[in-house]
Design a protein around this motif. Structure first.
Motif, PDB file in Angstrom:
ATOM      1  N   LEU A  22       0.806  -1.223   0.000  1.00  0.00           N
ATOM      2  CA  LEU A  22       0.000   0.000   0.000  1.00  0.00           C
ATOM      3  C   LEU A  22       0.835   1.268   0.000  1.00  0.00           C
ATOM      4  N   ARG A  23       1.837   1.310   0.836  1.00  0.00           N
ATOM      5  CA  ARG A  23       2.588   2.551   1.038  1.00  0.00           C
ATOM      6  C   ARG A  23       3.709   2.765   0.027  1.00  0.00           C
ATOM      7  N   ASN A  24       4.340   1.683  -0.413  1.00  0.00           N
ATOM      8  CA  ASN A  24       5.518   1.824  -1.274  1.00  0.00           C
ATOM      9  C   ASN A  24       5.253   1.446  -2.721  1.00  0.00           C
ATOM     10  N   ASP A  25       4.023   1.055  -3.039  1.00  0.00           N
ATOM     11  CA  ASP A  25       3.687   0.601  -4.390  1.00  0.00           C
ATOM     12  C   ASP A  25       4.607  -0.533  -4.855  1.00  0.00           C
ATOM     13  N   GLU A  26       4.988  -1.396  -3.912  1.00  0.00           N
ATOM     14  CA  GLU A  26       5.790  -2.565  -4.239  1.00  0.00           C
ATOM     15  C   GLU A  26       4.900  -3.782  -4.074  1.00  0.00           C
ATOM     16  N   PHE A  27       4.453  -4.335  -5.187  1.00  0.00           N
ATOM     17  CA  PHE A  27       3.510  -5.440  -5.146  1.00  0.00           C
ATOM     18  C   PHE A  27       4.248  -6.751  -5.380  1.00  0.00           C
ATOM     19  N   ASP A  28       4.223  -7.587  -4.380  1.00  0.00           N
ATOM     20  CA  ASP A  28       4.841  -8.899  -4.427  1.00  0.00           C
ATOM     21  C   ASP A  28       3.792  -9.879  -4.941  1.00  0.00           C
ATOM     22  N   LYS A  29       3.920 -10.273  -6.201  1.00  0.00           N
ATOM     23  CA  LYS A  29       2.899 -11.111  -6.835  1.00  0.00           C
ATOM     24  C   LYS A  29       2.718 -12.435  -6.107  1.00  0.00           C
ATOM     25  N   SER A  30       3.797 -13.068  -5.680  1.00  0.00           N
ATOM     26  CA  SER A  30       3.664 -14.353  -4.978  1.00  0.00           C
ATOM     27  C   SER A  30       2.956 -14.173  -3.640  1.00  0.00           C
ATOM     28  N   TYR A  31       3.228 -13.071  -2.932  1.00  0.00           N
ATOM     29  CA  TYR A  31       2.528 -12.802  -1.669  1.00  0.00           C
ATOM     30  C   TYR A  31       1.042 -12.578  -1.917  1.00  0.00           C
ATOM     31  N   LEU A  32       0.724 -11.742  -2.910  1.00  0.00           N
ATOM     32  CA  LEU A  32      -0.682 -11.484  -3.199  1.00  0.00           C
ATOM     33  C   LEU A  32      -1.400 -12.750  -3.661  1.00  0.00           C
ATOM     34  N   ASN A  33      -0.686 -13.618  -4.364  1.00  0.00           N
ATOM     35  CA  ASN A  33      -1.293 -14.893  -4.780  1.00  0.00           C
ATOM     36  C   ASN A  33      -1.524 -15.827  -3.600  1.00  0.00           C
ATOM     37  N   SER A  34      -0.791 -15.634  -2.523  1.00  0.00           N
ATOM     38  CA  SER A  34      -0.920 -16.539  -1.377  1.00  0.00           C
ATOM     39  C   SER A  34      -2.100 -16.192  -0.474  1.00  0.00           C
ATOM     40  N   ILE A  35      -2.681 -15.015  -0.646  1.00  0.00           N
ATOM     41  CA  ILE A  35      -3.837 -14.656   0.167  1.00  0.00           C
ATOM     42  C   ILE A  35      -5.071 -14.644  -0.720  1.00  0.00           C
ATOM     43  N   TYR A  36      -6.214 -14.905  -0.121  1.00  0.00           N
ATOM     44  CA  TYR A  36      -7.447 -14.971  -0.889  1.00  0.00           C
ATOM     45  C   TYR A  36      -8.166 -13.639  -0.831  1.00  0.00           C
ATOM     46  N   LEU A  37      -8.335 -13.045  -1.976  1.00  0.00           N
ATOM     47  CA  LEU A  37      -9.094 -11.813  -2.119  1.00  0.00           C
ATOM     48  C   LEU A  37      -9.904 -11.913  -3.398  1.00  0.00           C
ATOM     49  N   LYS A  38     -11.096 -11.427  -3.350  1.00  0.00           N
ATOM     50  CA  LYS A  38     -11.868 -11.340  -4.575  1.00  0.00           C
ATOM     51  C   LYS A  38     -11.390 -10.119  -5.342  1.00  0.00           C
ATOM     52  N   ARG A  39     -11.080 -10.307  -6.591  1.00  0.00           N
ATOM     53  CA  ARG A  39     -10.574  -9.223  -7.416  1.00  0.00           C
ATOM     54  C   ARG A  39     -11.566  -8.058  -7.423  1.00  0.00           C
ATOM     55  N   SER A  40     -12.842  -8.365  -7.535  1.00  0.00           N
ATOM     56  CA  SER A  40     -13.846  -7.304  -7.584  1.00  0.00           C
ATOM     57  C   SER A  40     -13.866  -6.487  -6.296  1.00  0.00           C
ATOM     58  N   ASP A  41     -13.646  -7.153  -5.140  1.00  0.00           N
ATOM     59  CA  ASP A  41     -13.609  -6.416  -3.870  1.00  0.00           C
ATOM     60  C   ASP A  41     -12.411  -5.477  -3.815  1.00  0.00           C
ATOM     61  N   VAL A  42     -11.279  -5.936  -4.295  1.00  0.00           N
ATOM     62  CA  VAL A  42     -10.072  -5.097  -4.298  1.00  0.00           C
ATOM     63  C   VAL A  42     -10.255  -3.913  -5.245  1.00  0.00           C
ATOM     64  N   LEU A  43     -10.792  -4.169  -6.438  1.00  0.00           N
ATOM     65  CA  LEU A  43     -10.993  -3.082  -7.388  1.00  0.00           C
ATOM     66  C   LEU A  43     -12.001  -2.064  -6.853  1.00  0.00           C
ATOM     67  N   ARG A  44     -13.036  -2.537  -6.202  1.00  0.00           N
ATOM     68  CA  ARG A  44     -14.033  -1.641  -5.612  1.00  0.00           C
ATOM     69  C   ARG A  44     -13.398  -0.814  -4.485  1.00  0.00           C
TER      70      ARG A  44
END
Length: 153
Positions: A22-44
């Protein structure tokens, strides 16, 4: 996540990684893949916080329909949806639509100039809402010039 000590201790690693995203705009794809989030909820959520979605979730195909076009507005199918709005919401919508049009026509208008514009006063919206309320509501739609501020704002 709540504020309990146990949650803070047990989720500290997750909190740090998420904060880094959130703060550094550094997105770790493997970390984000390891947690369950609905894409639509994140985009909203990103939209409500006026944030760009993570680059790995942005729509890259420019020929595809825009995200807003992909999401069906089920209210359109309901009868009398407009009549179900309060008069205050109708006024707010009209006020914002007039402001958006004014900034589209002249991006160098300030918040004060739009709020007191003859089009606003003619239809009664200039006095319906305080300047501070109008400024808060209109911020997402204001021109960059208006957002910059200055002595005239």
């Amino acid at each position: 996540m709540d504020d309990s000590f146990f949650t803070v201790v047990s989720d500290f690693r997750h909190f740090m990684k998420f904060n880094k995203c959130l703060r550094n705009d550094e997105f770790d794809k493997s970390y984000l893949n390891s947690i369950y989030l609905k894409r639509s909820d994140v985009l909203r959520w990103c939209q409500s916080e006026f944030l760009l979605p993570p680059p790995i979730w942005q729509i890259t195909n420019l020929d595809s329909p825009k995200l807003e076009e992909q999401i069906e507005d089920l209210d359109d199918d309901k009868d009398n949806w407009y009549d179900n709005l309060s008069s205050r919401r109708k006024q707010r919508i009209a006020c914002l639509e007039i402001a958006k049009q004014l900034w589209k026509e002249n991006p160098e208008l300030t918040y004060k100039e739009v709020h007191s514009h003859p089009a606003m006063t003619r239809y009664g919206y200039g006095k319906s809402f305080t300047f501070d309320t109008f400024k808060k509501w209109a911020r997402p739609y204001a021109s960059e010039y208006a957002k910059q501020g200055g002595s005239k704002q």
